[in-house]
Design an enzyme around this catalytic site. Sequence first.
Site, PDB file in Angstrom:
ATOM      1  N   GLY A   1      34.789  30.636  36.075  1.00 17.38           N
ATOM      2  CA  GLY A   1      34.965  31.684  37.076  1.00 17.38           C
ATOM      3  C   GLY A   1      36.340  31.735  37.712  1.00 17.38           C
TER       4      GLY A   1
ATOM      5  CB  VAL B   1      32.677  40.785  36.045  1.00 18.55           C
ATOM      6  CG1 VAL B   1      34.172  40.457  35.966  1.00 18.55           C
ATOM      7  CG2 VAL B   1      31.871  39.495  36.198  1.00 18.55           C
TER       8      VAL B   1
ATOM      9  N   GLY C   1      18.831  34.598  42.480  1.00 18.53           N
ATOM     10  CA  GLY C   1      19.781  35.316  41.645  1.00 18.53           C
ATOM     11  C   GLY C   1      20.757  34.433  40.893  1.00 18.53           C
TER      12      GLY C   1
ATOM     13  CE  LYS D   1      31.040  29.272  31.256  1.00 21.24           C
ATOM     14  NZ  LYS D   1      30.248  29.154  32.504  1.00 21.24           N
TER      15      LYS D   1
ATOM     16  N   GLY E   1      29.895  34.726  39.372  1.00 22.48           N
ATOM     17  CA  GLY E   1      29.787  35.758  40.406  1.00 22.48           C
ATOM     18  C   GLY E   1      30.828  36.836  40.211  1.00 22.48           C
TER      19      GLY E   1
ATOM     20  NE  ARG F   1      25.220  48.289  27.786  1.00 19.15           N
ATOM     21  CZ  ARG F   1      24.370  47.265  27.764  1.00 19.15           C
ATOM     22  NH1 ARG F   1      23.679  47.015  26.684  1.00 19.15           N
ATOM     23  NH2 ARG F   1      24.198  46.515  28.841  1.00 19.15           N
TER      24      ARG F   1
END
Length: 430
Positions: free
Chosen positions: A136, A17, A189, A207, A306, A48
Site C-alpha cells: 500500500g 483506489v 470490511g 508480493k 485501502g 466497466r
Amino acid sequence: MMRTRPLKVALLGCGVVGSEVARIMTTHADDLAARIGAPVELAGVAVRRPSRVREGIDPDLVTTDATALVKRGDIDVVVEVIGGIEPARALITTAFEHGASVVSANKALLAQDGAALHAAADEHGRDLYYEAAVAGAIPLIRPLRESLAGDKINRVMGIVNGTTNFILDKMDSTGAGYQEALDEATALGYAEADPTADVEAFDAAAKAAILAGIAFHTRVRLDDVYREGMTEVTAADFASARGMGCTIKLLAICERAADGGSVTARVHPAMIPLTHPLASVRGAYNAVFVEAEAAGQLMFYGPGAGGAPTASAVLGDLVAVCRNRLGGATGPGDSAYTQLPVSPMGDVVTRYHISLDVADKPGVLAQVATVFAEHGVSIDTVRQSGKDGEASLVVVTHRASDASLAGTVEALRSLDTVRGVASIMRVEGE
C-alpha cells in the site's frame, strides 16, 4: 519555468483506489503541477459500468473502451488499477506501444509477467512503476530499487497482507478461533466476501515474488514462491507460541543463500519472538524488515491497503513518471543481472515447533528423540504434559531443512506411541 501544456493521464479502473487517485489529482492539482513542473490532466477514465455515478469525475471522460483510450496517442501516462491478468496485461503493453508510460498497482500481473512487461517498457523507452503493488502506502519498492541499489540485500521478511494480520492479531489478543476472527474481519470490511486470495496467501505470495526479484536482482515468478495459508492456525497454536514468548504472523520471507548462489521466496505462518519488531505490528497494518550488508536492519511500516493509502503510492509514482517524461528520461527498469536460481522449499533451513499427541507412558520421549536424531534434526527444547494415558509433547528444533523435517514427521507418524501430529509451525526472527 512551468510548462503550460498538461501531461495527459488515462485511468484504467475507478473503484476504491481509482476513485481516490482521481480525487487527489483534482483536489491537489496545483501542488502536483508545482512538483512535476507541468499540469497533469485526467484525460479519460475506463470503467466497466459507465452508468454508475462517480463524484468529482466529468461523465464525458468516462468510457468502457479501455483499448481505445490507451491507443489515443496523446496519453502520457496510463494508471492501471483494474487488477487481474487480462485485460490488464494487453492494455499495459498497448499503452507502451502507443507512447505512454505506465503506473500499476497490479501485484498478480507483475508477479506472473513482470519480466515481459519490463521488456516491453524498455523496447518502447517508457517507464513501468508499481510502488502500490506491494504494501500500500509504505514506500518500499523505490527504496529497494533505488535507495539500496548500491548495497547487497540478504533478507526481506515482512507482513504484507493486512487482512491476515488482522485475523491473527485478533486470535492472539482475544483468544478467538480462526472463523470467529475471519467473521469480524469481514464485518469490518478488512476481508472480502471470498477471502481465499488473502487467507490462502496468494496475495502475499505475489508480493513476495516482486520483492525477491527486486532485492536480489533476479527473476522470481509467482510459481517460484512456496505458499502456505493460515486457515489451519488454531487458538492452541497461539497458546504454544505464548509459552515460547512468541506470537504468530503470516510472513513473506525472501532470502539469499549463505553462499550467495541461490535465493528462496516463501510465505507461511510462523512463530516469531515478541522481541522482534514485526511481532508488534497490529491490526491491518503491514511491515517489512530488510537486512542489507551495509545499511544493516531497516523496517518499513504503515497501512498496507485501502483506497487512500494505495492511491498515495500511485500518485507518488505518477509524479516520478511525469518528471521523467518532462526530462526525456526513464527511471530504473528491471534489474535481473544475477540470474540466481530459486531453491525449492525442501532446501530451506529454519527452526520448527512440532506438537505431538502421544501416549502418556515411559519411553515415549526417548523414542521421539531417537527419530529426530536418526534424521539429523537437533532438538532445542521439549515440553511434555498429560494425564489419563494421553499426553502432549512439544518439540522445538534447532535449524533444519524442510526436507529433513518432513522425513522426521513421516517417521514419527509410524510410531505406535504417537497418536498424531497436532501442528507443525516454523519459527522465524531469531
